[in-house]
Scaffold this motif. Structure first.
Motif, PDB file in Angstrom:
ATOM      1  N   LYS A  47      16.214  15.456  -7.304  1.00  0.00           N
ATOM      2  CA  LYS A  47      17.676  15.337  -7.267  1.00  0.00           C
ATOM      3  C   LYS A  47      18.261  16.238  -6.176  1.00  0.00           C
ATOM      4  CE  LYS A  47      21.800  15.611 -10.168  1.00  0.00           C
ATOM      5  NZ  LYS A  47      22.543  16.569  -9.354  1.00  0.00           N
ATOM      6  N   ARG A  49      16.753  17.256  -3.455  1.00  0.00           N
ATOM      7  CA  ARG A  49      16.385  16.724  -2.139  1.00  0.00           C
ATOM      8  C   ARG A  49      17.228  15.510  -1.776  1.00  0.00           C
ATOM      9  NH1 ARG A  49      10.233  16.339  -3.143  1.00  0.00           N
ATOM     10  NH2 ARG A  49      10.224  15.091  -1.252  1.00  0.00           N
ATOM     11  N   ILE A  50      17.489  14.644  -2.742  1.00  0.00           N
ATOM     12  CA  ILE A  50      18.339  13.477  -2.482  1.00  0.00           C
ATOM     13  C   ILE A  50      19.768  13.929  -2.200  1.00  0.00           C
ATOM     14  CG2 ILE A  50      19.347  11.398  -3.499  1.00  0.00           C
ATOM     15  CD1 ILE A  50      16.620  11.085  -5.032  1.00  0.00           C
ATOM     16  N   GLN A  53      20.200  15.213   1.197  1.00  0.00           N
ATOM     17  CA  GLN A  53      20.145  14.120   2.170  1.00  0.00           C
ATOM     18  C   GLN A  53      21.495  13.406   2.321  1.00  0.00           C
ATOM     19  OE1 GLN A  53      17.144  11.267   0.951  1.00  0.00           O
ATOM     20  NE2 GLN A  53      16.507  10.907   3.043  1.00  0.00           N
ATOM     21  N   ILE A  77      22.469   5.638  -5.261  1.00  0.00           N
ATOM     22  CA  ILE A  77      22.715   6.830  -6.078  1.00  0.00           C
ATOM     23  C   ILE A  77      23.213   6.397  -7.456  1.00  0.00           C
ATOM     24  CG2 ILE A  77      24.064   8.960  -6.340  1.00  0.00           C
ATOM     25  CD1 ILE A  77      21.979   9.166  -4.104  1.00  0.00           C
ATOM     26  N   SER A 171      13.258   7.955  -8.754  1.00  0.00           N
ATOM     27  CA  SER A 171      14.055   8.745  -7.812  1.00  0.00           C
ATOM     28  C   SER A 171      13.325   8.910  -6.487  1.00  0.00           C
ATOM     29  CB  SER A 171      14.379  10.120  -8.398  1.00  0.00           C
ATOM     30  OG  SER A 171      15.196  10.006  -9.524  1.00  0.00           O
ATOM     31  N   HIS A 174      13.525   5.637  -4.461  1.00  0.00           N
ATOM     32  CA  HIS A 174      14.832   5.390  -3.854  1.00  0.00           C
ATOM     33  C   HIS A 174      15.201   6.458  -2.835  1.00  0.00           C
ATOM     34  CE1 HIS A 174      15.551   1.745  -5.935  1.00  0.00           C
ATOM     35  NE2 HIS A 174      15.444   2.315  -7.138  1.00  0.00           N
ATOM     36  N   MET A 175      14.624   7.651  -2.928  1.00  0.00           N
ATOM     37  CA  MET A 175      14.833   8.663  -1.899  1.00  0.00           C
ATOM     38  C   MET A 175      14.324   8.127  -0.561  1.00  0.00           C
ATOM     39  SD  MET A 175      13.667  12.673  -1.756  1.00  0.00           S
ATOM     40  CE  MET A 175      11.912  12.357  -1.694  1.00  0.00           C
ATOM     41  N   ILE A 178      16.847   5.604   0.722  1.00  0.00           N
ATOM     42  CA  ILE A 178      18.030   6.298   1.239  1.00  0.00           C
ATOM     43  C   ILE A 178      17.746   6.843   2.634  1.00  0.00           C
ATOM     44  CG2 ILE A 178      19.480   8.361   0.916  1.00  0.00           C
ATOM     45  CD1 ILE A 178      19.214   7.720  -2.190  1.00  0.00           C
TER      46      ILE A 178
END
Length: 187
Positions: A47, A49-50, A53, A77, A171, A174-175, A178
């Protein structure tokens, strides 16, 4: 003692992580049973790290679609928010979403063109604030559980540990998406 060549190779592989202030060891977060604490560490690391970003994206970047069939960063997100909320309610509270929860955080349970068209015009902070609220509740509820519960089966061949592993790896997946979208943002 490892040969010098092996140690140098390992150092070169890990150097980017060290330079980015990433942790080099997985730890169990205090206040949780050991296995749950390790999962909390991984969930929080991803979380963070995302969030790092995306936190400075402007509105056009949050809503950006690079072709006719993608997802925006805002929608991704929100999808992470929906996924975590769903499993939080199902596994930690043993219930279904209420109508209000479905309307507020369940909207992006699935990603498709309809969801992408609905999730426009909100700043990145809107999605991150929702994620913070859902995560805060997840962390509070996980403190009430122990490793025996974590290892117990929901049904044959499926335990709570695996469910929360799925939330974590979801997560991570999806990171990557993203990051790809950010690389395609107009300059």
């Amino acid at each position: 003692m490892k040969p010098l060549k092996t140690r140098i190779s390992l150092l070169l592989l890990l150097l980017p992580m060290v330079l980015l202030n990433a942790q080099g060891e997985l730890k169990s977060v205090e206040g949780y049973s050991p296995n749950i604490g390790s999962m909390v560490y991984m969930l929080e690391d991803l979380k963070d790290r995302i969030t790092e970003q995306v936190k400075d994206l402007d509105q056009s970047q949050t809503d950006f679609l690079y072709d006719s069939n993608p997802n925006s960063i805002g929608a991704l997100i929100m999808h992470l928010v929906s996924t975590e909320s769903y499993y939080q309610v199902a596994t930690l509270e043993d219930r279904e979403w209420t109508e209000d929860e479905l309307a507020s955080v369940g909207v992006a349970g699935e990603l498709n063109a309809k969801v992408n068209s609905m999730l426009k015009g909100e700043p990145i902070g809107y999605y991150l604030d929702l994620w913070d609220a859902v995560r805060k509740k997840t962390l509070t509820l996980l403190k009430t559980k122990d490793d025996a519960w974590f290892a117990s089966n929901i049904e044959e061949g499926l335990n709570y540990h695996y469910i929360w592993y799925h939330v974590m790896e979801h997560s991570a997946n999806h990171m990557g998406q993203i990051g790809t979208i950010k690389n395609r943002l107009p300059k």
